[in-house]
Motif scaffolding. Structure first.
Motif, mmCIF file in Angstrom:
data_model
loop_
_atom_site.group_PDB
_atom_site.id
_atom_site.type_symbol
_atom_site.label_atom_id
_atom_site.label_comp_id
_atom_site.label_asym_id
_atom_site.label_seq_id
_atom_site.Cartn_x
_atom_site.Cartn_y
_atom_site.Cartn_z
ATOM 1 N N THR A 128 0.832 -1.202 0.000
ATOM 2 C CA THR A 128 0.000 0.000 0.000
ATOM 3 C C THR A 128 0.863 1.248 0.000
ATOM 4 O O THR A 128 0.567 2.237 -0.695
ATOM 5 C CB THR A 128 -0.938 0.017 1.224
ATOM 6 N N ARG A 132 1.064 4.291 -2.710
ATOM 7 C CA ARG A 132 0.910 5.685 -2.278
ATOM 8 C C ARG A 132 2.123 6.520 -2.644
ATOM 9 O O ARG A 132 2.011 7.736 -2.882
ATOM 10 C CB ARG A 132 0.656 5.749 -0.764
ATOM 11 N N GLU A 136 -2.049 9.194 -5.951
ATOM 12 C CA GLU A 136 -2.911 9.713 -4.908
ATOM 13 C C GLU A 136 -4.323 9.868 -5.447
ATOM 14 O O GLU A 136 -4.570 9.803 -6.656
ATOM 15 C CB GLU A 136 -2.399 11.057 -4.384
ATOM 16 N N MET A 140 -5.064 6.666 -7.350
ATOM 17 C CA MET A 140 -4.648 5.595 -6.443
ATOM 18 C C MET A 140 -5.775 4.586 -6.273
ATOM 19 O O MET A 140 -5.534 3.376 -6.261
ATOM 20 C CB MET A 140 -4.249 6.172 -5.083
ATOM 21 N N SER A 337 -8.027 4.173 -0.256
ATOM 22 C CA SER A 337 -7.376 5.296 -0.940
ATOM 23 C C SER A 337 -7.762 6.624 -0.318
ATOM 24 O O SER A 337 -6.922 7.519 -0.153
ATOM 25 C CB SER A 337 -7.756 5.273 -2.426
ATOM 26 N N MET A 340 -5.849 7.071 2.923
ATOM 27 C CA MET A 340 -4.410 7.326 2.778
ATOM 28 C C MET A 340 -4.104 8.669 2.132
ATOM 29 O O MET A 340 -2.950 9.111 2.126
ATOM 30 C CB MET A 340 -3.779 6.213 1.931
ATOM 31 N N GLN A 341 -5.109 9.342 1.588
ATOM 32 C CA GLN A 341 -4.893 10.551 0.801
ATOM 33 C C GLN A 341 -4.025 11.612 1.485
ATOM 34 O O GLN A 341 -3.123 12.172 0.871
ATOM 35 C CB GLN A 341 -6.249 11.148 0.412
ATOM 36 N N ALA A 347 3.722 7.777 4.520
ATOM 37 C CA ALA A 347 2.864 6.715 3.976
ATOM 38 C C ALA A 347 3.070 5.387 4.691
ATOM 39 O O ALA A 347 2.121 4.630 4.898
ATOM 40 C CB ALA A 347 3.124 6.553 2.478
ATOM 41 N N SER A 351 0.145 3.667 6.657
ATOM 42 C CA SER A 351 -0.294 2.349 6.206
ATOM 43 C C SER A 351 -0.256 1.344 7.348
ATOM 44 O O SER A 351 -1.145 0.495 7.480
ATOM 45 C CB SER A 351 0.584 1.865 5.044
#
Length: 415
Positions: A128, A132, A136, A140, A337, A340-341, A347, A351
């Motif tokens: 992941t 990333r 994005e 993503m 997604s 995680m933006q 990241a 994650s």
């Protein structure tokens, strides 16, 4: 498009190859769960497990340990890079698969499964972070949908592969086969995967820094509802996986047809992820996923009705279960997604903490659902409805009650 690593890294890898590689890495965890489902009875009987639902612990212990293990690799991946963590996880996967193939006691098996799950958590966290590093937003989400479509296709056929092994050899050879797959994956990563971590984003291995980054990634309102919502929905799926052999094979009387039936329902996730990859950039991850969770609730309501008024009908259960799993293709990648933006510079840590809550929390939810199995589909059906309604509430919290919006990417949160 070619994905390149950091400036000194001469390796390159195309997007299609990256998708397949990341999917394989993530599918190894699913393979070591789904591939041995047909062998659960043989394993429990040969190793002296008690009857009832105890056989489910072979799955549940791995999932719980894998979830706990997700707390660790992200911080190391943010410091030393993505490749070293992947290679370590693949080595652990190989060694413990071979040890499990030699085990002679059920409780030793559970201990080894727990250690394997914990040490291979990097296979869930690091891929992941790799995605990333490169993408994005809705792009993503699109790539993660393609990854999901590929890696879900592997465990869809895994029970059939496990069943095929059992036709010619004992259950131990399933784990030997898994170790060979892990070795092949390690060779592929070693020779083809570039380092995707930007040197400017490297973080120190410092407990306060790690704790701060994880806290930032966890408490962000725009993310937390999606993380916990995904946890509940995946937990419902884990509940299905934990009890599938009993529910489909015994309650609905499918017996040796279990691998085919299980694979047929899970195959809908492949189809829906492919569809999602086609539409998500056009309509936006929020609009697609918010619509998906509403439909999921409606289907779950029908599932509850069928469990009470058509309790022994496989003709009702299978289409509804396939639809539920298919809808996850519009939820999992998009929720992940969106969550995680904001975290480009941390990241790995983001994650780790998000995957921990998704996987460990989902494993606990799945264990509770699985252990609630009472010889009928009713506990599972009610769990689907409760989890989906709760997921909608959590997403609404993150969106401040305003669903279906298509937003510009939010400002990035710095570590």
């Amino acid at each position: 498009m070619t994905i390149t690593g950091v400036p000194h890294d001469k390796k390159t890898i195309g997007r299609k190859e990256l998708v397949v590689m990341v999917a394989l890495l993530m599918s190894l965890n699913a393979l070591t769960i789904d591939g041995m489902l047909p062998a659960l009875d043989d394993m429990a009987r040969e190793l002296g497990a008690a009857g009832g639902n105890q056989r489910q612990l072979v799955v549940a212990v791995y999932l719980l340990a894998n979830g706990i293990g997700c707390l660790v690799p992200g911080a190391f991946a943010d410091r030393f890079g993505r490749r070293p963590l992947l290679l370590f996880s693949l080595a652990a996967y190989t060694v413990f698969s071979l040890l499990i193939a030699l085990v002679q006691d059920f409780y030793v098996l559970l201990a080894l499964r727990g250690m394997q799950g914990m040490l291979t958590a990097g296979l869930m966290v690091v891929p992941t972070a790799i995605i990333r590093d490169q993408y994005e937003g809705d792009r993503m989400a699109r790539l993660m949908s393609l990854v999901s479509a590929v890696f879900i296709a592997v465990p869809v056929i895994a029970p059939s592969l496990g069943q095929a092994v059992l036709l010619f050899a004992g259950w131990r050879w399933i784990f030997v086969l898994l170790s060979l797959v892990a070795v092949a994956a390690a060779c592929w990563v070693w020779t083809r995967l570039p380092e995707t971590l930007d040197p400017a984003h490297r973080q120190q291995i410092d407990i306060p820094v790690i704790a701060k980054n994880m806290r930032v990634a966890l408490i962000n309102r725009a993310s937390i509802g999606y993380v916990l919502g995904t946890m509940l929905l995946i937990g419902a799926v884990f509940g299905y996986v934990n009890s599938a052999q009993q529910l489909i094979g015994e309650h609905f009387g499918m017996g040796d047809m279990f691998p085919i039936v299980f694979g047929a329902t899970a195959a809908m996730m492949v189809v829906s992820n492919l569809v999602n990859s086609r539409i998500v950039e056009r309509f936006g991850a929020r609009r697609v996923s918010h619509s998906g969770v509403l439909v999921f609730i409606v289907v779950s309501m029908v599932q509850v009705w069928a469990s009470h008024y058509r309790p022994d009908s496989i003709a009702w259960f299978l289409p509804l279960m396939a639809t539920n799993l298919g809808l996850l293709g519009f939820l999992g990648a998009n929720f992940g997604s969106i969550a995680m933006q904001p975290f480009a510079t941390i990241a790995g840590a983001a994650s780790s903490i998000q995957t921990f809550f998704r996987m460990f929390g989902a494993a606990v939810v799945g264990l509770i659902i699985g252990q609630a199995y009472d010889g009928t589909a009713q506990p599972f059906a009610h769990a689907l409805l409760i989890c989906s309604v709760s997921a909608l509430v959590l997403v609404s919290y993150s969106e401040r009650g305003r669903l279906f919006r298509r937003l510009n990417p939010p400002a990035r949160v710095m570590g």
